[in-house]
Structure formats: structure tokens, C-alpha cells
Design a protein around this motif. Structure first.
Motif, PDB file in Angstrom:
ATOM      1  N   VAL A 443      44.150  48.401  38.766  1.00  0.00           N
ATOM      2  CA  VAL A 443      43.086  48.623  39.703  1.00  0.00           C
ATOM      3  C   VAL A 443      43.632  49.087  40.594  1.00  0.00           C
ATOM      4  O   VAL A 443      43.861  47.768  41.509  1.00  0.00           O
ATOM      5  N   VAL A 444      43.743  50.002  41.168  1.00  0.00           N
ATOM      6  CA  VAL A 444      43.955  50.082  42.447  1.00  0.00           C
ATOM      7  C   VAL A 444      43.506  50.359  43.622  1.00  0.00           C
ATOM      8  O   VAL A 444      42.481  50.728  44.188  1.00  0.00           O
ATOM      9  N   ARG A 445      43.613  48.980  45.044  1.00  0.00           N
ATOM     10  CA  ARG A 445      42.550  48.659  45.893  1.00  0.00           C
ATOM     11  C   ARG A 445      43.222  49.984  46.527  1.00  0.00           C
ATOM     12  O   ARG A 445      44.439  49.498  47.149  1.00  0.00           O
ATOM     13  N   GLY A 446      42.137  51.183  46.896  1.00  0.00           N
ATOM     14  CA  GLY A 446      42.754  51.582  48.639  1.00  0.00           C
ATOM     15  C   GLY A 446      41.956  50.272  50.300  1.00  0.00           C
ATOM     16  O   GLY A 446      41.819  49.578  49.723  1.00  0.00           O
ATOM     17  N   GLU A 447      43.051  51.129  51.240  1.00  0.00           N
ATOM     18  CA  GLU A 447      42.645  50.404  52.011  1.00  0.00           C
ATOM     19  C   GLU A 447      41.044  50.142  52.404  1.00  0.00           C
ATOM     20  O   GLU A 447      40.511  49.262  53.091  1.00  0.00           O
ATOM     21  N   LYS A 448      39.990  51.758  51.965  1.00  0.00           N
ATOM     22  CA  LYS A 448      38.769  50.857  52.546  1.00  0.00           C
ATOM     23  C   LYS A 448      38.508  50.898  50.279  1.00  0.00           C
ATOM     24  O   LYS A 448      36.790  50.673  51.145  1.00  0.00           O
ATOM     25  N   THR A 449      38.700  50.688  49.669  1.00  0.00           N
ATOM     26  CA  THR A 449      37.713  50.279  48.632  1.00  0.00           C
ATOM     27  C   THR A 449      37.067  49.326  49.101  1.00  0.00           C
ATOM     28  O   THR A 449      36.916  48.186  49.257  1.00  0.00           O
ATOM     29  N   ALA A 450      35.351  49.799  48.625  1.00  0.00           N
ATOM     30  CA  ALA A 450      34.140  48.471  49.286  1.00  0.00           C
ATOM     31  C   ALA A 450      34.753  46.760  47.524  1.00  0.00           C
ATOM     32  O   ALA A 450      35.267  47.212  46.831  1.00  0.00           O
ATOM     33  N   ASN A 451      33.920  45.501  48.406  1.00  0.00           N
ATOM     34  CA  ASN A 451      34.750  44.491  47.108  1.00  0.00           C
ATOM     35  C   ASN A 451      33.692  44.440  46.179  1.00  0.00           C
ATOM     36  O   ASN A 451      34.536  44.931  45.036  1.00  0.00           O
ATOM     37  N   ASP A 452      32.712  45.635  46.350  1.00  0.00           N
ATOM     38  CA  ASP A 452      31.530  44.913  45.021  1.00  0.00           C
ATOM     39  C   ASP A 452      31.827  46.340  44.012  1.00  0.00           C
ATOM     40  O   ASP A 452      31.742  46.501  43.226  1.00  0.00           O
ATOM     41  N   VAL A 453      32.649  47.343  44.583  1.00  0.00           N
ATOM     42  CA  VAL A 453      33.314  48.367  43.916  1.00  0.00           C
ATOM     43  C   VAL A 453      34.473  47.682  43.000  1.00  0.00           C
ATOM     44  O   VAL A 453      34.328  48.145  41.585  1.00  0.00           O
ATOM     45  N   LEU A 454      35.429  46.905  43.666  1.00  0.00           N
ATOM     46  CA  LEU A 454      36.365  46.037  42.591  1.00  0.00           C
ATOM     47  C   LEU A 454      35.530  45.308  42.043  1.00  0.00           C
ATOM     48  O   LEU A 454      35.685  45.335  40.342  1.00  0.00           O
ATOM     49  N   ALA A 455      34.594  44.286  41.793  1.00  0.00           N
ATOM     50  CA  ALA A 455      33.937  43.776  41.340  1.00  0.00           C
ATOM     51  C   ALA A 455      33.013  43.835  40.286  1.00  0.00           C
ATOM     52  O   ALA A 455      33.031  43.675  39.485  1.00  0.00           O
ATOM     53  N   THR A 456      32.659  45.282  40.433  1.00  0.00           N
ATOM     54  CA  THR A 456      32.352  46.090  39.747  1.00  0.00           C
ATOM     55  C   THR A 456      33.315  46.662  38.523  1.00  0.00           C
ATOM     56  O   THR A 456      32.929  46.308  37.238  1.00  0.00           O
ATOM     57  N   VAL A 457      34.322  47.256  38.359  1.00  0.00           N
ATOM     58  CA  VAL A 457      35.370  47.699  38.118  1.00  0.00           C
ATOM     59  C   VAL A 457      35.964  46.265  37.219  1.00  0.00           C
ATOM     60  O   VAL A 457      36.941  47.292  35.822  1.00  0.00           O
ATOM     61  N   MET A 458      35.819  45.850  37.812  1.00  0.00           N
ATOM     62  CA  MET A 458      36.780  44.233  36.936  1.00  0.00           C
ATOM     63  C   MET A 458      35.595  43.756  35.932  1.00  0.00           C
ATOM     64  O   MET A 458      36.370  43.207  35.221  1.00  0.00           O
ATOM     65  N   GLN A 459      34.920  43.918  36.214  1.00  0.00           N
ATOM     66  CA  GLN A 459      33.500  43.749  35.205  1.00  0.00           C
ATOM     67  C   GLN A 459      33.498  44.579  34.014  1.00  0.00           C
ATOM     68  O   GLN A 459      33.598  44.316  32.730  1.00  0.00           O
ATOM     69  N   LEU A 460      33.561  45.395  34.618  1.00  0.00           N
ATOM     70  CA  LEU A 460      33.095  47.071  33.506  1.00  0.00           C
ATOM     71  C   LEU A 460      35.121  47.003  32.533  1.00  0.00           C
ATOM     72  O   LEU A 460      34.431  46.983  30.917  1.00  0.00           O
TER      73      LEU A 460
END
Length: 694
Positions: A443-460
Motif C-alpha cells: 500500500v503506497v502512501r502518497g504525500e497527500k493520501t488521506a488517513n481514511d483512504v489508508l484505513a479503508t484499504v488496509m481494512q479491505l
């Protein structure tokens, strides 16, 4: 207290309540013993029921106490089981959902066991490189028979309770309410006089115990040669069969303590905790709200796109599959169906589920059909201009709040995000080929990737059964950035005197699933060639062997062309050493004026593995990975690093970073030494006597 004590119709009910799986931590163990004593002293209580709250009877040891004093603080699990087994009033274990490890050992210490259908029963300790340490190897064979017990203990695989219904493990399978049935059973048991049965008093019955134990030993030797725990499991069971319960129990404890100290157990426990730790992102709280993902879009129906789509279909999520041409779309759909049909033939999937999964696909040639997708993953050609076209179009058609993901394996996710007006919604989801099989998801986190986007894809990722590891943005992210240095060393060693088959053979003997040259042939040598061409433009001072370029110039791209570093017969995947390639390698050295030398297998292994370690340390220095165990999880689940060695960073800890740094400096002083600048973290930790995972 993690235990609830109540009285129900003259029966003491001890309920384990330590979410999420009622782990047998110190407070839980203490509560059980106190509950047994309280029931003993209450004349109104005739019997005792032990059960679990929530979604488990007990999953075993409380992993939060591992490596802490509480793990061995009295009462230990042995003490708890002695209290249960020695109770003058009958104890009934009411088992539902999960009874694993210490949880099953606790139940085996009870006088009676009543189970709900569908409960998962297991002793999975072997998966952590240890064996059941609280009597499991002694009591389970006496409860279910030698053959069933050995199979369960050596594999660690769960068995459903109803499949064990006709054994002495269960006195009853409850069809209705489990606690009602257990209380009634306990009431009847409490009314009976005389001693209550103990599993330890049963005999292990088998028509040819010695012969079956030898059969089990032979089977384990063939599949677990690098893991000592399965062998010790058999030894402990055998001790109980031949020497009786008490001597068997003492031997089990001896084996348990020895196994805990082995590097293999350390590696397996590291992987166990590393997988759980990978899901935790330091600056993204666990209670971060997530976005609903109910429909997924996948762009590209080729090998990668089709495999990615299958992950979501397997999880019951509808997928809109986009291609630019009908022919490519039809071919992609046919491949997905063919993959599912292969699973049906193997008995891994029913025909009904095949049809249900195919029905979840909406094929399309129009971007507008992605308008209702909550997540869109592109799997198009690995070129920034192509990505720009895709993400610019997605910015127009995707609904507000949709997550836009790139499957890029090396490109800059920040640049890709900048092709949109919503960079906060863009993330990298780097699947590994074949995407429907490989467990790793970077899961590649961009400089502006939102926290809820990260939380969502980790759960998915959990929903689609992937091990997700977060990486920052850099060329190649974690896995491919490190593997580039590994391949670079492999190519240098060809120049210096090795041949492809020797390099592969040495690292495969170390435990890798596949050596660098077989791996390159499988992936396609043209892929690495394209990356190197980009390197030559972007980093002209970077020292690279050009020997792989020479190979690619002849069109030997690997298995797909029938020739690469090895030769391949039509329709076969067996790598056959190539005389032509060996001659090309030797001629290249001569052309470069390099005097070839004999390179020992030990040097091959050390250079390849330490190339990974040193680059991994640089990744930690730069904050691309947040912890060393994340790097190990990438290599264990995506790159074939031997599980019993725990990943490159743990392996370096095992060797000792003092020795790692000395080896790196040694290679830095040799030809091609400019590839060996030691990472700052290696030097600092070595000077402090610490490891990456200290």
C-alpha cells in the motif's frame, strides 16, 4: 478481572471475557482458579461450567503478554489445568466458535466437554515453531486417538467440532443453546457420585502405534526438513504413548522450552507478530473512520488486472472490468473463468460459486460505467504517460469520495496523484503476480493520501485476504527497490566468475523459493531491462553490469520466449542450463578485461542477502518503511524469502549487525564495491550492539 462468575440453577458458570478471543492472560488464568475455588467452597454449587464470552471459547495464549513476565506468572496454564482437573466438583467445558492452543488444552483438562456445531478445534502452536506446552501432546491423543491427534498437532490445522463428535473429546454436541445444554449436563454430572473422568487416565489406543508414529515421522521429514517443531511434536506424542502420561508431560515441557530458543521459532513468531503489526500505521489511529467499499472498478483485463479483479470477486464484491478493446475484454473474462474452472476441477470451488462470481463482473469499454465505483484500481502499462491518461479520465468520471488506486510497481505515486484534482483520494495498491494468488499487497502512501483512504484499504486488504504493508513513495517502493540491489549483485558475480545456475542453486539451498535468474526468467527479463534503461537516463553515474542487457538484446526474455538465462522446452517450465548463455557470460568478462575467479556459494548467499539488508536499512533511514518487520513481511509474503529465517532484517539480527557491517565494508573494498555504501542504520545499530528488531 477478565472472568465473570455467576450461579445458574446451582451450577457455577465461569465465563472467560478477554476480547477478542478470550486469550489466557494472567488475569484470565487467575480468574479461572479463583472461580474453581469459590465453587468448591459453596455448598450450594454442585458442578462448574467454563465457557467463553463473545466469539470464542478461547483462542489460547494472550499474545499481548508474549515476552513479558506476565506470560509465566503464576498461576500458569499448567496450574490452571491442575485446578480444573483436580476439582472434586465436575467441570464441564462449554465450547463454541474457537478452542485453540491453550484454550483446547484447558478444555482437555475438564472432566466433560459439550460443544456447539461449527466450533474450530486446533493446536496451532507448530505454526509458531513450538509445540503445545500445557499437555496438548499428551491429552489430545487420549481424547481423539493417535492418528487424528498427530495429524492435528503436526499440521496445526483446525477441525470442526462435529467431525470429532464420535471421539472422547466431546461428551455431547449441543443442537440448541450451548450454555443451557452445558448447565443441564453439569447438573446431571453433579448428581452422580464417584470420581469424574480425566483425559489423562485414558489409554492411547491404536492397532500399530509404533508403525504409525514412524509413518508420521517419514511424512514430516519430507515436508518440514527446515522446521524442528513438527519432529518434536511426534517425539512428545511418542513419549506419552511409550512412557505414560507423567513422563510424556515432562518431556513435552522439555521440548517446548528447547523449541522456544530455536531461530526457526523466533522467525515464525516474528512473522506472526509482524503480520499483525503491519496493519498498524503509526499516525493513523485504529478508530479512523473508513469509507464504504461496495463496488470496485478495475482498469485493464490482462493478467494483472484479471487477477486483481478475482480478489474482489472472491470477497463477494461486484467488479466493473474496463478494457479499451472488446477482444482484450473477452480474453480477460475467458482467463478469469478458466482460473475458476481450474479451482472447480481441484475441488476448491463449487460450480455454483463459479457462476456466482462470474455474475458479479460487469464488463465494459466505457469509462462512464465506473461512475458508481467506490474503489477503482488501474492495472495498465507501466509508463507515466499512460497513467496520466487514465487518472485524468478517472478524475472526470469517478464519483466524489471514490478511492483511485494505481497498481504501479515503481512509478511515483505523487506524480500520479497530481494528474487529478483529488490527490487525497489517490493511493498505490501494488499487487504481486499472480494477483489472485500472491498474499502481499504493498500500500503506497502518497504525500497527500488521506488517513481514511489508508484505513479503508488496509481494512479491505483483510477482506480480500492479503497481507498489506504500507510503503512511502520511492522508486520501487520496498520490495522492488531492494530486489534491484539483489539482482545488481547477482549480475556483478556473473562478471566476476559465477554462472547463472550456480548463483540460483546457492541461494535456493539457503531457502529462497527461486534464485535471481530463474525469477527474472519467470517475470520477463525485458521488465528489468526497461527499468535499467530508465536508470541509465536518470542516474548515469550508477554502476551497473550490462551483461543482462546483452542477454535481452538477443531476445532472450525468459519463459515467455522459451529462452532467457536458461533454455526451456516448449510447454515446460523446467529451467535448463544454457551453454550459449554460459559462453556469453564468460566472453563478456573477457571483453571487460575481468579475470574470472571461483566464487564460493557462501559468498553468493552473503552478497545477495546483505544487498537486501543494506537497502532495507536505507529504506528505514528514509522512513519509507515504518519498521523492520514490515520489510520482512514484504519479503516473506511476496519474494520467497525462507519463512524459517524470518525475513532479511530478522536474519541480519540473527547474524549480528556487527558481523553484517564488517561484511558490507569487506565487499565495499572489492571490485564493484561502489554498490556497498553501508546504511546509516546498520552502522549505528552495530555500534550499539542492537538489531533492527531490538
Amino acid at each position: 478481572m477478565a472472568v465473570d462468575y455467576t450461579i445458574r440453577d446451582g451450577i457455577a458458570v465461569i465465563t472467560l471475557d478477554n476480547p477478542p478471543v478470550n486469550g489466557l492472560g494472567h488475569s484470565t488464568r487467575l480468574g479461572i482458579v479463583e472461580g474453581i475455588e469459590r465453587a468448591r467452597e459453596d455448598a450450594a454449587v454442585s458442578a462448574i461450567v467454563i465457557t467463553g464470552a463473545g466469539r470464542a471459547f478461547s483462542g489460547g495464549a494472550d499474545i499481548t503478554e508474549f515476552n513479558t513476565p506476565k506470560a509465566t506468572q503464576e498461576p500458569t496454564l499448567h496450574t490452571v489445568i491442575q485446578a480444573v482437573e483436580g476439582s472434586a466438583k465436575p467441570v464441564v467445558a462449554a465450547i463454541h466458535s474457537v478452542a485453540m492452543g491453550g484454550g483446547l488444552e484447558l478444555a482437555l483438562g475438564a472432566h466433560y466437554r459439550v460443544a456447539a456445531p461449527g466450533a474450530q478445534i486446533a493446536l496451532p502452536e507448530v505454526k509458531l515453531g513450538i509445540l503445545p506446552g500445557a499437555g496438548g501432546t499428551q491429552r489430545l491423543p487420549r481424547a481423539v486417538g493417535l492418528e487424528t491427534a498427530l495429524n492435528m498437532i503436526v499440521s496445526g490445522t483446525p477441525v470442526l467440532s462435529e467431525k470429532l463428535a464420535n471421539t472422547a473429546l466431546f461428551d455431547a454436541i449441543a443442537e440448541g443453546d450451548l450454555l443451557d445444554a452445558a448447565v443441564k449436563f453439569a447438573k446431571d454430572a453433579g448428581a452422580r457420585s464417584g470420581p469424574h473422568p480425566k483425559v489423562r487416565d485414558r489409554k492411547v489406543v491404536h492397532p500399530n502405534a509404533e508403525g504409525f508414529i514412524q509413518f508420521a515421522r517419514n511424512s514430516v521429514a519430507a515436508i518440514a526438513k527446515n522446521f524442528p517443531a513438527p519432529h518434536k511434536c511426534i517425539d512428545a506424542v511418542e513419549a506419552g504413548v511409550k512412557q505414560g502420561f507423567d513422563k510424556g508431560l515432562a518431556f513435552e515441557r522439555e521440548c517446548f522450552l528447547a523449541l522456544v530458543q530455536t531461530p526457526e521459532s523466533r522467525a515464525l513468531r516474528h512473522a506472526f507478530f509482524g503480520e499483525r503489526a503491519a496493519s498498524k500505521i503509526p499516525d493513523v489511529p485504529s478508530n479512523t473512520p473508513v469509507r464504504a467499499i461496495e463496488r470496485v472498478g478495475v482498469i485493464g483485463a490482462g493478467t494483472m488486472g484479471g487477477g486483481i479483479a478475482m480478489n474482489f470477486l472472491n470477497a463477494g464484491l461486484p467488479v466493473t472490468l474496463l478494457e479499451t478493446k472488446q477482444e482484450a475484454l473477452d480474453r480477460g473474462l475467458a482467463t478469469i473463468r478458466k482460473n475458476y474452472e481450474a479451482q472447480v476441477k481441484k475441488g476448491k470451488l463449487t460450480a455454483e460459486k463459479l457462476d456466482a462470481r462470474m455474475a458479479l463482473i460487469q464488463p465494459t469499454l466505457a469509462y462512464d460505467d465506473l461512475a458508481d465505483a467506490d474503489l477503482i484500481v488501474e492495472a495498465v502499462f507501466e509508463e507515466l504517460g499512460v497513467k496520466e491518461q487514465v487518472f485524468s479520465k478517472l478524475d472526470e468520471v469517478a464519483k466524489s469520495g471514490a478511492i483511485l488506486a494505481s497498481n504501479t510497481s515503481t512509478l511515483d505515486v505523487n506524480k500520479i496523484a497530481a494528474f487529478t484534482k483529488r490527490p487525497q483520494d489517490v493511493v498505490g495498491l501494488h499487487f504481486f503476480s499472480p494477483a489472485n494468488v500472491m498474499k502481499l499487497l504493498e500500500v503506497v502512501r502518497g504525500e497527500k493520501t488521506a488517513n481514511d483512504v489508508l484505513a479503508t484499504v488496509m481494512q479491505l486488504a483483510k477482506k480480500i485476504r492479503k497481507t498489506a504493508v504500507v510503503s512511502g513513495v520511492c522508486d520501487g517502493f520496498i520490495g522492488n527497490r531492494m530486489i534491484e540491489q539483489y539482482i545488481r549483485q547477482a549480475l556483478f558475480m556473473l562478471e566476476e566468475g559465477a554462472l547463472p545456475a550456480q548463483v540460483d542453486r546457492a541461494i535456493e539451498k539457503f531457502g529462497f523459493a527461486m534464485g535471481p535468474f530463474r525469477m527474472s526468467d519467470l517475470a520477463g527479463n525485458d521488465i528489468g531491462w526497461a527499468i535499467r534503461k530508465r536508470r541509465y537516463q536518470e542516474q548515469p553515474d550508477l554502476h551497473y553490469s550490462r551483461i543482462a542487457d546483452r542477454l535481452c538484446e538477443t531476445g532472450r526474455f525468459g519463459q515467455k520466449t522459451g529462452a532467457g538465462w536458461y533454455d526451456y522446452k516448449a510447454g515446460e517450465r523446467n529451467a535448463l542450463p544454457s551453454k550459449l548463455v554460459d559462453e556469453m557470460v564468460i566472453a563478456y568478462s573477457k571483453e571487460r578485461g575481468i579475470e574470472r575467479r571461483k566464487i564460493a556459494d557462501d559468498e553468493i548467499v552473503e552478497r545477495l542477502v546483505l544487498a537486501l539488508v543494506n537497502e532495507g536499512a536505507k529504506i528505514l533511514d528514509e522512513g519509507i518503511a515504518s519498521k523492520a518487520s514490515d520489510i520482512d513481511m514484504v519479503y516473506l509474503t511476496g519474494y520467497g524469502f525462507p519463512l524459517y529465517r524470518g525475513g532479511p532484517m530478522l536474519y541480519a539480527d540473527t547474524v549480528g549487525l556487527y558481523n553484517v557491517e564488517r561484511a558490507i565494508r569487506k565487499y565495499a573494498a572489492q571490485p564493484n564495491g561502489d554498490a556497498w555504501a553501508p546504511a546509516k542504520r546498520v552502522t549505528e545499530l552495530a555500534s550499539q550492539g542492537k538489531g533492527f528488531n531490538s
